[in-house]
Design an enzyme around this catalytic site. Structure first.
Site, PDB file in Angstrom:
ATOM      1  N   ASP A  32       0.818  -1.213   0.000  1.00 54.73           N
ATOM      2  CA  ASP A  32       0.000   0.000   0.000  1.00 54.73           C
ATOM      3  C   ASP A  32       0.852   1.263   0.000  1.00 54.73           C
ATOM      4  OD1 ASP A  32      -2.707  -1.212   2.134  1.00 54.73           O
ATOM      5  OD2 ASP A  32      -1.878  -1.897   0.236  1.00 54.73           O
ATOM      6  N   ALA A  33       1.985   1.207   0.738  1.00 56.77           N
ATOM      7  CA  ALA A  33       2.824   2.403   0.861  1.00 56.77           C
ATOM      8  C   ALA A  33       3.341   2.840  -0.508  1.00 56.77           C
ATOM      9  CB  ALA A  33       3.987   2.132   1.788  1.00 56.77           C
ATOM     10  N   GLU A  34       3.683   1.866  -1.340  1.00 59.62           N
ATOM     11  CA  GLU A  34       4.189   2.170  -2.676  1.00 59.62           C
ATOM     12  C   GLU A  34       3.053   2.771  -3.523  1.00 59.62           C
ATOM     13  OE1 GLU A  34       7.156   1.950  -3.920  1.00 59.62           O
ATOM     14  OE2 GLU A  34       7.008   1.629  -6.093  1.00 59.62           O
ATOM     15  N   TYR A  35       1.869   2.212  -3.367  1.00 56.84           N
ATOM     16  CA  TYR A  35       0.702   2.735  -4.090  1.00 56.84           C
ATOM     17  C   TYR A  35       0.448   4.186  -3.678  1.00 56.84           C
ATOM     18  CZ  TYR A  35      -3.985   3.230  -5.930  1.00 56.84           C
ATOM     19  OH  TYR A  35      -5.068   3.687  -6.614  1.00 56.84           O
ATOM     20  N   SER A  81     -13.829   8.038   0.234  1.00 60.04           N
ATOM     21  CA  SER A  81     -12.558   7.574   0.761  1.00 60.04           C
ATOM     22  C   SER A  81     -12.024   8.641   1.715  1.00 60.04           C
ATOM     23  CB  SER A  81     -11.663   7.366  -0.451  1.00 60.04           C
ATOM     24  OG  SER A  81     -10.364   7.307  -0.062  1.00 60.04           O
ATOM     25  N   LEU A  82     -10.838   8.443   2.238  1.00 57.92           N
ATOM     26  CA  LEU A  82     -10.287   9.409   3.197  1.00 57.92           C
ATOM     27  C   LEU A  82      -8.979   9.979   2.682  1.00 57.92           C
ATOM     28  CD1 LEU A  82     -10.680   7.366   6.503  1.00 57.92           C
ATOM     29  CD2 LEU A  82     -11.854   9.500   5.968  1.00 57.92           C
ATOM     30  N   GLU A 113     -10.448   7.041  15.968  1.00 55.17           N
ATOM     31  CA  GLU A 113     -10.734   5.599  15.833  1.00 55.17           C
ATOM     32  C   GLU A 113      -9.576   4.926  15.133  1.00 55.17           C
ATOM     33  OE1 GLU A 113     -14.124   5.444  13.245  1.00 55.17           O
ATOM     34  OE2 GLU A 113     -15.253   6.853  14.475  1.00 55.17           O
ATOM     35  N   LYS A 115      -7.905   2.837  12.253  1.00 61.99           N
ATOM     36  CA  LYS A 115      -8.278   2.580  10.856  1.00 61.99           C
ATOM     37  C   LYS A 115      -8.103   1.086  10.624  1.00 61.99           C
ATOM     38  CE  LYS A 115      -7.622   4.272   6.177  1.00 61.99           C
ATOM     39  NZ  LYS A 115      -7.371   3.019   5.489  1.00 61.99           N
ATOM     40  N   ASP A 117      -7.942  -2.483   8.979  1.00 63.52           N
ATOM     41  CA  ASP A 117      -7.429  -2.876   7.666  1.00 63.52           C
ATOM     42  C   ASP A 117      -8.229  -4.056   7.131  1.00 63.52           C
ATOM     43  OD1 ASP A 117      -5.868  -2.703   5.486  1.00 63.52           O
ATOM     44  OD2 ASP A 117      -4.044  -3.497   6.406  1.00 63.52           O
ATOM     45  N   ARG A 136     -17.991  -1.750  -1.356  1.00 60.81           N
ATOM     46  CA  ARG A 136     -17.846  -0.362  -1.768  1.00 60.81           C
ATOM     47  C   ARG A 136     -17.625  -0.248  -3.278  1.00 60.81           C
ATOM     48  NH1 ARG A 136     -12.598   2.280  -0.755  1.00 60.81           N
ATOM     49  NH2 ARG A 136     -12.753   4.458  -1.368  1.00 60.81           N
ATOM     50  N   GLU A 173     -16.357  -1.798   8.526  1.00 56.98           N
ATOM     51  CA  GLU A 173     -15.259  -2.572   7.952  1.00 56.98           C
ATOM     52  C   GLU A 173     -15.433  -4.042   8.304  1.00 56.98           C
ATOM     53  OE1 GLU A 173     -13.294  -0.587   6.290  1.00 56.98           O
ATOM     54  OE2 GLU A 173     -11.337  -1.569   6.042  1.00 56.98           O
ATOM     55  N   TYR A 225     -18.539   1.982  11.541  1.00 58.18           N
ATOM     56  CA  TYR A 225     -17.879   3.265  11.782  1.00 58.18           C
ATOM     57  C   TYR A 225     -18.602   4.486  11.225  1.00 58.18           C
ATOM     58  CZ  TYR A 225     -15.743   2.229   7.205  1.00 58.18           C
ATOM     59  OH  TYR A 225     -15.526   1.898   5.912  1.00 58.18           O
ATOM     60  N   LYS A 314      -1.702   7.667   8.721  1.00 56.23           N
ATOM     61  CA  LYS A 314      -1.198   6.313   8.452  1.00 56.23           C
ATOM     62  C   LYS A 314       0.010   5.990   9.327  1.00 56.23           C
ATOM     63  CE  LYS A 314      -3.276   4.333   5.035  1.00 56.23           C
ATOM     64  NZ  LYS A 314      -2.709   4.282   3.793  1.00 56.23           N
ATOM     65  N   CYS A 408      26.363 -29.633   2.392  1.00 57.86           N
ATOM     66  CA  CYS A 408      26.499 -28.586   3.396  1.00 57.86           C
ATOM     67  C   CYS A 408      27.491 -27.534   2.893  1.00 57.86           C
ATOM     68  CB  CYS A 408      27.002 -29.190   4.708  1.00 57.86           C
ATOM     69  SG  CYS A 408      27.406 -27.955   5.956  1.00 57.86           S
ATOM     70  N   CYS A 411      30.799 -27.910   5.840  1.00 59.80           N
ATOM     71  CA  CYS A 411      31.577 -29.151   5.686  1.00 59.80           C
ATOM     72  C   CYS A 411      30.878 -29.784   4.486  1.00 59.80           C
ATOM     73  CB  CYS A 411      31.409 -30.052   6.900  1.00 59.80           C
ATOM     74  SG  CYS A 411      29.794 -30.849   7.006  1.00 59.80           S
ATOM     75  N   CYS A 426      22.201 -30.720   7.603  1.00 63.78           N
ATOM     76  CA  CYS A 426      23.531 -31.210   7.257  1.00 63.78           C
ATOM     77  C   CYS A 426      23.752 -32.494   8.046  1.00 63.78           C
ATOM     78  CB  CYS A 426      24.559 -30.158   7.652  1.00 63.78           C
ATOM     79  SG  CYS A 426      26.203 -30.829   7.865  1.00 63.78           S
ATOM     80  N   CYS A 432      31.016 -31.141  11.303  1.00 68.61           N
ATOM     81  CA  CYS A 432      30.643 -29.879  10.634  1.00 68.61           C
ATOM     82  C   CYS A 432      31.007 -28.707  11.540  1.00 68.61           C
ATOM     83  CB  CYS A 432      29.151 -29.871  10.330  1.00 68.61           C
ATOM     84  SG  CYS A 432      28.601 -28.311   9.613  1.00 68.61           S
TER      85      CYS A 432
HETATM   86  S1  IVH Z   1     -14.658   6.483   7.768  1.00 63.57           S
HETATM   87  C1  IVH Z   1     -16.185   9.230   4.520  1.00 63.57           C
HETATM   88  N1  IVH Z   1     -13.588   5.066   9.699  1.00 63.57           N
HETATM   89  O1  IVH Z   1     -10.707   3.326   5.306  1.00 63.57           O
HETATM   90  C2  IVH Z   1     -15.357   8.478   5.479  1.00 63.57           C
HETATM   91  N2  IVH Z   1     -13.107   4.454   7.469  1.00 63.57           N
HETATM   92  O2  IVH Z   1      -9.838   5.274   2.893  1.00 63.57           O
HETATM   93  C3  IVH Z   1     -15.537   7.046   5.295  1.00 63.57           C
HETATM   94  N3  IVH Z   1     -11.667   2.486   7.269  1.00 63.57           N
HETATM   95  O3  IVH Z   1     -12.713   2.524   2.696  1.00 63.57           O
HETATM   96  C4  IVH Z   1     -14.638   6.194   6.052  1.00 63.57           C
HETATM   97  N4  IVH Z   1     -11.445   2.111   9.423  1.00 63.57           N
HETATM   98  O4  IVH Z   1     -13.065   1.084   4.659  1.00 63.57           O
HETATM   99  C5  IVH Z   1     -13.700   5.243   8.376  1.00 63.57           C
HETATM  100  N5  IVH Z   1     -12.742   3.899  11.516  1.00 63.57           N
HETATM  101  C6  IVH Z   1     -12.856   4.063  10.195  1.00 63.57           C
HETATM  102  C7  IVH Z   1     -12.221   3.208   9.277  1.00 63.57           C
HETATM  103  C8  IVH Z   1     -12.364   3.439   7.916  1.00 63.57           C
HETATM  104  C9  IVH Z   1     -11.133   1.698   8.206  1.00 63.57           C
HETATM  105  C10 IVH Z   1     -11.502   2.314   5.817  1.00 63.57           C
HETATM  106  C11 IVH Z   1     -12.768   2.375   5.066  1.00 63.57           C
HETATM  107  C12 IVH Z   1     -12.510   3.213   3.854  1.00 63.57           C
HETATM  108  C13 IVH Z   1     -11.064   3.563   3.972  1.00 63.57           C
HETATM  109  C14 IVH Z   1     -10.900   5.053   3.697  1.00 63.57           C
END
Ligand code: IVH
Length: 673
Positions: A32-35, A81-82, A113, A115, A117, A136, A173, A225, A314, A408, A411, A426, A432
């Site tokens: 994900d970090a690379e993305y 999304s966030l 809260e 996040k 995964d 979603r 989630e 959430y 993050k 090995c 030895c 070995c 050995c």
């Molecule tokens: S709120 C409009 N709360 O993170 C805000 N999202 O990139 C909607 N996620 O696809 C999201 N934990 O699946 C919210 N406590 C949390 C979350 C959360 C995980 C995920 C969610 C969303 C992605 C946002």
């Protein structure tokens, strides 16, 4: 600043491709970090050149179109999304922006809260009944997974109280616990099936089953959430109160959620949760901060794909890409040959990693990992770094399949495999030098004979210079030979010989542990010493008697019997005793110990004592301390963050105590320091 438009095109192509792998196929090729980095780069370039933004740019939408197999569902309100923040500064900027937009000088209250995964889900309730579950998808439309979500225990089929709106859409989630993930992978591996790379993928794969009976067998959970559509009814005016209301209607909400005022409290919350992260029973990849007042949320509104009133802070990535520079085959004390990956150093999970274990030949085959490959490295918490997968489309030309050596590397004895074992060994045994060195290092180590100053490098020199070829030789070393070694003077040589001499006075458990019997670790050695009281009794114990010892099963009993059945081992022990190694008879002392016969397990974090202190004090009172909870466990000491072990202890009806109770016990026994 000039921008190469072809870089923008390339980034979009890459992001489209990875989006598809991640969202549509549940089979990401990059962490994900690379993305995130690719997306950020694209966003930066587009900010500098808004004229180059196209409607189909990955920055303009999230996710990929759903697969065809499930019915498509259009979300009445889009699932957004966030925005991300990667530092305290970026969180402070977020707070600043909000206060400016709201024209507010006071501190803002935020809902904080974890996040989670996992996979976002939308659940629609009509007149209190679950009528639709949807993924979603691309945020605008997803897939109908109603049958699948109905199999998840934490999703109510019917709301539990009557005061609900006519139509209510709950969002949250779906995730797999760490324990559920390990079990699923273990079963898959036993059946020779494909394993999942992480709990998120396992949750996605489990949810995407056309046959919901398969989903039902997977340990999925759902945590609410937020809400989407609300019609014919009212909800509270603060986000945290909405969630509490959802909890009353039967949803799981996250127990770490807190309403905090001001950005400083939010930063503290991030740090606390970072500490806790590895003890939580599920994976989280950051913190979500949301403006808690819903009327303020409305005022702030949205920009393109994300709300202005929330941000995801993050954690540093636990997965990164690096290059495999080589594979070394290391020979351990028992001859086990372990492939170790040498990596181009990479910062992951908070440290720089340049080695990762490849475990065994099966693992090399499973990954098809080759020197020169780009690989995904994962380092979570204190767990040793692992290679998760190879990025196949980045494989350079001309790589060769990795071949496990048949001889090995130290030895040249043949490498053999015991049927049914994954490990190859070995066969050289005591010829050995790698095995000899490891056995001596183990013997001298802190928890064994504790020979001060005899480190790994020195053992290697002593063996290479042929001054020693077995542990016994240590007790016959001569000062002149030792002081002639590299980086050794007369003084340090004499210190070393003194330390070796001092080690002759030891304890029975240390001596048993130092012998290096397979699978006899520190705890088992202690149990053996306590059970038999003397070495002579242990050496004459039979299989049935060994099985009575705490922590000893048939396999370990077999290793112990084999060890003492070998003449050379018996002779070596006699020679070591003749050289002066001795210990007090422990039979008398152990009967006086008040906790003899009791088995403790420690889990979660301790605040006053260190884990080692708690363990040592328990052991000094005669208790056994083991790692896993079983029917043999008498007490579980559970601290904050306790997870799977606590659950298991509760299931088995084992007594659970906290650190405070443990300290009280130590005080009563007079061992508390
Ligand atoms: S709120 C409009 N709360 O993170 C805000 N999202 O990139 C909607 N996620 O696809 C999201 N934990 O699946 C919210 N406590 C949390 C979350 C959360 C995980 C995920 C969610 C969303 C992605 C946002």
């Amino acid at each position: 600043m000039s921008t190469d438009p072809s870089e923008i095109d390339r980034l979009r192509e890459q992001l489209h491709h990875h989006n598809y792998r991640y969202y549509a196929l549940d089979d990401p090729q990059i962490p994900d970090a690379e993305y995130d980095r690719l997306l950020r780069r694209l966003q930066d370039l587009e900010t500098q050149h808004p004229e180059l933004i196209t409607p189909d740019s990955p920055s303009q939408r999230v996710g990929s179109p759903p697969l065809d197999a499930f019915t498509k569902v259009t979300h009445q309100l889009p699932m957004l999304s966030l925005g991300n923040a990667f530092s305290d500064q970026e969180v402070a900027d977020f707070d600043q922006r909000i206060r400016e937009l709201l024209d507010k000088v006071d501190d803002i209250e935020y809902a904080c809260e974890p996040k989670l995964d996992g996979i976002a889900v939308s659940l629609l309730y009509e007149q209190g009944l679950l009528v639709l579950g949807a993924t979603r998808g691309d945020g605008v439309s997803g897939e109908d997974i109603t049958q699948n979500v109905k199999t998840i225990g934490s999703i109510p089929l019917k709301l539990s109280e009557k005061n609900y709106p006519d139509r209510l859409e709950v969002r949250g989630e779906i995730y797999m616990t760490k324990r559920g993930f390990e079990r699923l992978n273990q079963t898959a591996a036993e059946k020779g099936e494909k394993t999942f790379v992480n709990p998120r993928n396992a949750a996605a794969g489990s949810l995407r089953q056309l046959d919901s009976r398969i989903t039902a067998t997977r340990s999925l959970e759902m945590c609410a959430y937020s809400v989407g559509v609300v019609a014919g009814g009212k909800l509270p005016q603060r986000h945290t109160d909405v969630l509490k209301q959802l909890s009353q209607w039967g949803f799981r909400i996250n127990s770490e959620m807190q309403a905090l005022t001001g950005v400083a409290a939010c930063q503290d919350y991030y740090r606390q949760l970072s500490q806790k992260r590895n003890h939580l029973p599920y994976e989280i990849d950051g913190i979500v901060y949301k403006v808690n007042q819903l009327d303020l949320q409305d005022q702030l509104g949205f920009i393109s794909r994300a709300p202005r009133w929330a941000v995801a802070r993050k954690f540093p990535a636990q997965e990164e890409i690096t290059q495999l520079l080589g594979i070394e085959f290391q020979v351990g004390r028992t001859g086990a040959v372990t492939p170790v990956a040498r990596l181009k150093p990479v910062f992951v999970g908070g440290v720089t990693v340049s080695n990762a274990t490849l475990h065994n030949e099966d693992e090399i085959r499973r990954l098809d990992v080759r020197v020169g490959d780009s690989v995904i490295i994962r380092r979570a918490g204190d767990v040793i770094p692992q290679i998760v997968s190879v990025i196949e489309n980045r494989r350079p030309a001309g790589t060769k399949e990795t071949v496990f050596p048949s001889q090995c590397p130290v030895c040249p004895s043949p490498i053999v495999q015991v049927p049914g074992e994954a490990v190859k060994r070995c066969s050289g045994g005591l010829i050995c030098t790698a095995q000899i060195k490891e056995a001596i290092k183990h013997f001298a180590s802190r928890k064994a004979m504790d020979i001060d100053g005899l480190g790994d490098k020195l053992v290697e020199q002593l063996v290479d210079k042929q001054l020693i070829s077995r542990v016994l030789d240590l007790y016959h070393l001569e000062i002149d030979a030792v002081s002639a070694l590299e980086r050794m003077g007369k003084k340090s040589a004499s210190n070393l010989l003194e330390a070796i001499d001092a080690s002759k006075k030891t304890t029975l458990n240390r001596f048993i542990y130092s012998l290096g019997i397979r699978e006899v670790g520190e705890a088992t050695a202690r149990n053996l010493a306590q059970h038999y009281g003397s070495l002579e009794t242990l050496m004459t114990a039979d299989h049935d008697s060994l099985l009575e010892v705490n922590d000893v099963g048939p396999v370990v009993a077999g290793f112990i019997l084999d060890f003492f059945a070998q003449d050379n081992n018996r002779q070596l022990i006699a020679a070591m005793q003749a050289a002066g190694i001795h210990w007090p008879d422990s039979a008398v002392a152990q009967n006086a110990a008040p906790l003899v016969g009791l088995t403790y397990v420690l889990t979660g974090s301790l605040e006053t004592l260190t884990r080692d202190q708690a363990k040592q004090q328990l052991q000094s009172l005669g208790a056994s301390v083991t790692n896993s909870v079983s029917t043999k466990t008498d007490y579980l000491v559970a601290g904050p963050g306790a997870g799977a072990k606590l659950q298991k202890a509760q299931d088995l009806g084992i007594a659970i105590v906290d650190e405070e109770a443990l300290i009280q016990l130590f005080k009563q026994q007079g061992t508390y320091q």
